[in-house]
Motif scaffolding. Structure first.
Motif, mmCIF file in Angstrom:
data_model
loop_
_atom_site.group_PDB
_atom_site.id
_atom_site.type_symbol
_atom_site.label_atom_id
_atom_site.label_comp_id
_atom_site.label_asym_id
_atom_site.label_seq_id
_atom_site.Cartn_x
_atom_site.Cartn_y
_atom_site.Cartn_z
ATOM 1 N N SER A 96 1.027 -1.251 0.016
ATOM 2 C CA SER A 96 0.150 0.011 -0.014
ATOM 3 C C SER A 96 0.695 1.499 -0.046
ATOM 4 N N TYR A 108 -3.598 4.102 -0.963
ATOM 5 C CA TYR A 108 -3.886 3.082 -2.066
ATOM 6 C C TYR A 108 -3.595 1.833 -1.635
ATOM 7 N N LYS A 109 -4.553 0.837 -1.645
ATOM 8 C CA LYS A 109 -4.533 -0.353 -1.147
ATOM 9 C C LYS A 109 -4.514 -1.311 -2.406
ATOM 10 N N SER A 110 -5.020 -1.321 -3.284
ATOM 11 C CA SER A 110 -5.392 -2.369 -4.400
ATOM 12 C C SER A 110 -4.093 -1.987 -5.485
ATOM 13 N N GLN A 111 -3.653 -3.122 -6.046
ATOM 14 C CA GLN A 111 -2.773 -3.215 -7.060
ATOM 15 C C GLN A 111 -3.109 -1.976 -8.294
ATOM 16 N N GLU A 112 -4.570 -2.077 -8.405
ATOM 17 C CA GLU A 112 -5.034 -1.244 -9.632
ATOM 18 C C GLU A 112 -4.747 0.312 -9.144
#
Length: 140
Positions: A96, A108-112
């Protein structure tokens, strides 16, 4: 005189053709308040640069706006050009990204989401760089 001009022309064109830009991520505080950028590193993915820089499980930059020496944080990955594959590989190495100032925190946690953050801040014409500029509007 012609030999000197030819030599200068040759050296200049050689340097322009053969030089690779630095491949890195720069975080720049363009706002008025202090900013903290924290990258939580994914220990399951091998990345020598992150492994050298991290303390514990993260890399932290405290960016102070009115101090030229502390308003930027930089992670250097060597020479080369950024492309979508490089950015995706770097994103896999991060769990993150947290960016906060005195009033807000964005995580920002998701790879996307992280991939989008990096791609959206990849700019330039010839010598493209990845520079995340954090100003007061970044949090809104």
């Amino acid at each position: 005189m012609k030999k000197i001009n030819f030599l200068l022309l040759f050296l200049t064109s050689f340097l322009l053709i053969s030089c690779d830009p630095s491949q890195g991520i720069r975080f720049t505080n363009k706002g008025e308040s202090n900013v903290k950028v924290k990258l939580i590193i994914n220990s399951e993915v091998k990345n020598d640069t992150f492994d050298e820089m991290k303390k514990g499980d993260s890399i932290v930059f405290n960016l102070i706006p009115h101090n030229p020496e502390e308003k930027e944080g930089y992670i250097f990955f060597g020479r080369g050009r950024w492309n979508d594959e490089n950015i995706a590989e770097i994103t896999k190495s991060i769990k993150s990204i947290e960016i906060e100032n005195d009033n807000y925190t964005i995580i920002y946690k998701s790879q996307e989401a992280m991939n989008s953050l990096l791609k959206d801040n990849y700019k330039g014409i010839i010598m493209k760089s990845l520079n995340i500029k954090i100003d007061d509007n970044f949090f809104q």
